[in-house]
Design a protein around this motif. Sequence first.
Motif, PDB file in Angstrom:
ATOM      1  N   GLU A 245      -3.547  74.263  77.561  1.00 55.74           N
ATOM      2  CA  GLU A 245      -3.055  72.949  77.162  1.00 55.74           C
ATOM      3  C   GLU A 245      -1.716  72.640  77.832  1.00 55.74           C
ATOM      4  N   ARG A 246      -0.863  73.681  77.873  1.00 60.29           N
ATOM      5  CA  ARG A 246       0.432  73.517  78.544  1.00 60.29           C
ATOM      6  C   ARG A 246       0.218  73.104  79.990  1.00 60.29           C
ATOM      7  N   ARG A 247      -0.738  73.789  80.602  1.00 58.40           N
ATOM      8  CA  ARG A 247      -1.024  73.530  81.993  1.00 58.40           C
ATOM      9  C   ARG A 247      -1.518  72.093  82.186  1.00 58.40           C
ATOM     10  N   ASP A 248      -2.402  71.668  81.271  1.00 58.28           N
ATOM     11  CA  ASP A 248      -2.921  70.307  81.377  1.00 58.28           C
ATOM     12  C   ASP A 248      -1.806  69.281  81.249  1.00 58.28           C
ATOM     13  N   ARG A 249      -0.918  69.521  80.285  1.00 55.84           N
ATOM     14  CA  ARG A 249       0.169  68.565  80.060  1.00 55.84           C
ATOM     15  C   ARG A 249       1.079  68.507  81.291  1.00 55.84           C
ATOM     16  N   ALA A 250       1.377  69.693  81.852  1.00 54.54           N
ATOM     17  CA  ALA A 250       2.227  69.727  83.037  1.00 54.54           C
ATOM     18  C   ALA A 250       1.570  68.981  84.189  1.00 54.54           C
ATOM     19  N   MET A 251       0.262  69.179  84.340  1.00 53.53           N
ATOM     20  CA  MET A 251      -0.467  68.487  85.402  1.00 53.53           C
ATOM     21  C   MET A 251      -0.403  66.970  85.211  1.00 53.53           C
ATOM     22  N   THR A 252      -0.612  66.542  83.956  1.00 58.75           N
ATOM     23  CA  THR A 252      -0.588  65.102  83.666  1.00 58.75           C
ATOM     24  C   THR A 252       0.764  64.511  84.052  1.00 58.75           C
ATOM     25  N   LEU A 253       1.833  65.190  83.617  1.00 57.94           N
ATOM     26  CA  LEU A 253       3.152  64.644  83.895  1.00 57.94           C
ATOM     27  C   LEU A 253       3.481  64.693  85.380  1.00 57.94           C
ATOM     28  N   LEU A 254       2.998  65.759  86.030  1.00 57.69           N
ATOM     29  CA  LEU A 254       3.223  65.881  87.465  1.00 57.69           C
ATOM     30  C   LEU A 254       2.645  64.674  88.187  1.00 57.69           C
ATOM     31  N   LYS A 255       1.445  64.277  87.745  1.00 58.05           N
ATOM     32  CA  LYS A 255       0.827  63.118  88.385  1.00 58.05           C
ATOM     33  C   LYS A 255       1.547  61.839  87.989  1.00 58.05           C
ATOM     34  N   LYS A 256       2.009  61.809  86.734  1.00 57.12           N
ATOM     35  CA  LYS A 256       2.706  60.617  86.249  1.00 57.12           C
ATOM     36  C   LYS A 256       3.980  60.354  87.045  1.00 57.12           C
ATOM     37  N   VAL A 257       4.684  61.403  87.433  1.00 53.91           N
ATOM     38  CA  VAL A 257       5.914  61.188  88.198  1.00 53.91           C
ATOM     39  C   VAL A 257       5.641  61.095  89.701  1.00 53.91           C
ATOM     40  N   GLY A 258       4.370  61.039  90.069  1.00 53.31           N
ATOM     41  CA  GLY A 258       4.052  60.778  91.464  1.00 53.31           C
ATOM     42  C   GLY A 258       3.923  62.006  92.336  1.00 53.31           C
ATOM     43  N   LEU A 259       3.685  63.158  91.717  1.00 51.24           N
ATOM     44  CA  LEU A 259       3.414  64.346  92.524  1.00 51.24           C
ATOM     45  C   LEU A 259       1.951  64.724  92.338  1.00 51.24           C
ATOM     46  N   GLU A 260       1.540  65.776  93.042  1.00 52.14           N
ATOM     47  CA  GLU A 260       0.123  66.121  93.004  1.00 52.14           C
ATOM     48  C   GLU A 260      -0.106  67.482  92.361  1.00 52.14           C
TER      49      GLU A 260
END
Lengths: 275, 302
Positions: free
Chosen positions: A128-143
Amino acid sequence: MSVILEARNIVRDYHVPGSFLKKAKTVHAVKGVSFQVEKGKTLAIVGESGCGKSTLGRILTLIDPATSGELLIEGKTVDIAKGDLTPEMRRKVQIVFQNPYGSLNPRQKIGDILTEPLVINTKTPADERRDRAMTLLKKVGLEEKHYNRYPHMFSGGQRQRIAIARALMLNPKLLVLDEPVSALDLSVQAQVLNLLADLQDEFQLTYVFISHDLSVVRYIADEVMVMYFGEAVEYGSRDEVFADPKHSYTKTLFAATPRADVESIRARLARKKAA
Amino acid sequence: MSQAAATSAVSTDPSRRARLAEFWYYFSENRGAVIGLVFFIFLVLLAIFAPLIAPHDPTQQYRDAVLVPPVWQEGGRADFLLGTDAVGRDMLSRLVYGTQFSLFVGVIVTALSLVVGVVFGVIAGYFRGWVDTAIMRVMDIILAFPSLLLALVLVAILGPGLVNAMIAISLVYQPHFVRLARAAVMSEKTRDYVVAAKVAGAGHTRLMFKTILPNCMAPLIVQATLSFSSAILDAAALGFLGMGAQPPTPEWGTMLAEAREFIQSKWWVVTLPGVAILITVLAINLMGDGLRDALDPKLKRS
């Protein structure tokens, strides 16, 4: 609108211990500052270097205690000197630092940097932590592919995005932005400011934006507080302050802002020609 | 979960490989360091495969072959390549087995003083105040003694023997690690990423050992290699003074001590252990210099 952050008469003194030839003295970094910020709004704190705005930022982020005064977050008093700092309080306030080159641990991967706040504060399972980090990473414009890289592989703007993502990991109510764009070049500044504005809309974030750059402040702020030698010399809505500065320091500050619009350049060239 | 682990393994690999490549680039710039490394690897292999390499048992006494010179000298015998000592033990076998003891001493002493020193140093540098003062004054007192003398006193208290000698030497080397760790922690502590971890809610232990310590390792690794060689040297010195490994242990310093009386007449009994100590220490020092070049941020900043 509900008030997220309220400061009442915040004072911060630093004691410089005396030595053989010097007398001990007290530096008043912040002298009784009061303000409040409503949910979803941005308060900009403006002032020259050494006027106490970063000190104030550290107090608001609950890093350093205030010498006196009251700090209320969502109506609850917090005083870290008394030790009543709960993890819930900690989660409500996060910070983004000025220098993106110093604010990310060089030995940690981006994924670890982002999930660390969750590891410390919550019992969220790893995926879940990983998913959240991924979501935010995409939200701030990274991949997603950036997840396993190290900070030194990113540019300043990208690092600042990572720092913003990290600050958002815990779903904070209040984000203290300590000159978040002053270490970036102009085009990247604009990108990061737009990102901040988008995130504010999306998550209903409240910002305290510390800056010395008036053009940036004019863009992002709802309210402006001008600090001068530890005192709030001017405090009001953006339009009030910019249209009708009351204090002489504010006037000086505005006059000192370099102007780059076409008319002012033309006027300057005309003046030059005339001279 | 396993999928997550797999992806992370795949994508961390290039970066780690890149870092290793960069490290090797700076390390291989220094030719002495590479020679030192090669010799060190040779020593490690020698220590591991000592039972296979050594032609004789290191403590077996051949009464018919006392003080036989090396094979290339007049009177030398082919089954004792480097000659024998005063009680007829094969020098080559003893030297090969001696590698085991020297490396063992180096590893244990370095590990012990590194771990204990780093813990104290990080605590001192992180908390400052009276904790710092207390720890650092104790370290200053240890540093004020000549190191070998202090080790000698400690061994005299604990009783002679290789293990006690190792404990004594690691205590003597500890202050260097404490000081280095403290200085590194003090400079890292005020960096923004540490404050960020604090804002994220990290406690003292996490901040000290997970956030700050990994960023302080470079000078410590260099210091560790350099004290590795000093530890071997000190262990040999204690052995020579009769306070380290006890006979018939084939430890190089002890071998030197046993051979003292032949210093004028039978050169090989004295010279060979001495040469072994010399080149081992030299190789490790060279390697340490190369490590410093490759890891010290003051010499290289990417």
